[in-house]
Design an enzyme around this catalytic site. Structure first.
Site, PDB file in Angstrom:
ATOM      1  N   HIS A  10       1.157  -1.328  -0.365  1.00  0.00           N
ATOM      2  CA  HIS A  10       0.410   0.317   0.107  1.00  0.00           C
ATOM      3  C   HIS A  10       0.953   1.253   0.464  1.00  0.00           C
ATOM      4  CE1 HIS A  10      -3.689   2.355   1.811  1.00  0.00           C
ATOM      5  NE2 HIS A  10      -3.117   2.752   0.638  1.00  0.00           N
ATOM      6  N   GLU A  49      -2.216  -1.833  -3.381  1.00  0.00           N
ATOM      7  CA  GLU A  49      -3.546  -0.998  -2.591  1.00  0.00           C
ATOM      8  C   GLU A  49      -3.589   0.601  -2.738  1.00  0.00           C
ATOM      9  OE1 GLU A  49      -4.442  -4.693   0.757  1.00  0.00           O
ATOM     10  OE2 GLU A  49      -3.729  -2.451   1.476  1.00  0.00           O
ATOM     11  N   HIS A  72      -7.097  -7.435   7.542  1.00  0.00           N
ATOM     12  CA  HIS A  72      -7.372  -5.769   8.468  1.00  0.00           C
ATOM     13  C   HIS A  72      -7.367  -6.122   9.902  1.00  0.00           C
ATOM     14  CE1 HIS A  72      -6.453  -1.968   7.405  1.00  0.00           C
ATOM     15  NE2 HIS A  72      -6.299  -2.512   6.845  1.00  0.00           N
TER      16      HIS A  72
END
Length: 246
Positions: A44, A76, A197
């Site tokens: 990310h 991401e 997550h």
């Protein structure tokens, strides 16, 4: 088909960036994860490069193409022009679009699908032109997958932070139920399903059992935390066992 593990390596880059040195090596540890059966690597990159840098993205893309055919690269990020240009340059297998602002420490909510549909539809069409699969980061809300499908997404990634962070049995059951209902709605909408997550070796097995359509879990924090005890190789094998991929 068993759920697959994509290892998010942002935390490795964050540790490296505390010093002006090239270690720990992000690409070398990606190789260790892949050698022990990780199905893919997730990054990310953020505008300030506080963890993953542009050079890391390029290095990981090269590593995967040269040494690990069939493994997946997932990038991401928020779909600003800088991010989209990076994706078009590196051509990952999957792009996961998240609604993060530049100052956010980590992703902590999914897209407001109704408010963002025009933006997402345009971005998804652009990424599809480059041959990239697109996943949208959504809250555990059974109404969200159908809206993601209407915007053109191929998959959704359910934000599992509330489930992973729940403590009391009642809270765990409530948040688990939301994730499962959303995962089933994704299947009904004809979408692929990812999750991420605060997923751990403890809370993954019930989720995988309840959602046979769960294709990928993207995990960073728990993998890197466990790697401090078990090493990257041992940790990847433990997580693969937790999702039934070993």
């Amino acid at each position: 088909m068993p759920c697959k593990l994509s290892v998010n390596v942002n935390a490795i880059a964050f540790l490296r960036n505390r010093r002006h040195v090239p270690w720990p090596s992000v690409t070398e540890l990606c190789g260790v994860a892949l050698d022990n059966g990780a199905a893919g690597i997730t990054v990310h990159p953020r505008p300030d490069e506080r963890h993953i840098r542009r050079a890391d993205v390029t290095g990981i893309a090269r590593l995967l193409r040269a040494g690990y055919p069939g493994r997946e690269f997932n990038i991401e990020g928020y779909p600003d022009e800088r991010f989209l240009a990076l994706c078009e340059a590196e051509r990952p297998d999957q792009v996961t679009l998240v609604p993060d602002g530049p100052a956010q420490g980590t992703s902590d909510h999914g897209w407001d699908m109704a408010a963002s549909r025009d933006l997402l539809s345009s971005v998804i069409a652009r990424l599809h032109q480059g041959g990239m699969r697109v996943s949208l980061f959504i809250d555990p809300d059974p109404a969200a997958p159908a809206l993601a499908k209407a915007a053109g997404a191929d998959r959704v990634e359910i934000f599992t932070g509330p489930y992973g962070g729940a403590v009391t049995p009642a809270d765990v059951a409530r948040e688990f139920g939301k994730v499962v209902a959303t995962g089933k709605a994704a299947g009904a909408a004809g979408l692929g399903l990812n999750a991420g997550h605060d997923l751990t070796r403890a809370n993954l097995p019930p989720l995988v059992q309840a959602l046979p359509n769960l294709q990928e879990v993207s995990i960073g924090h728990a993998v890197i935390a466990d790697a401090l005890m078990f090493g990257m190789a041992g940790t990847v094998r433990k997580f693969r066992a937790a999702i039934g991929d070993l």
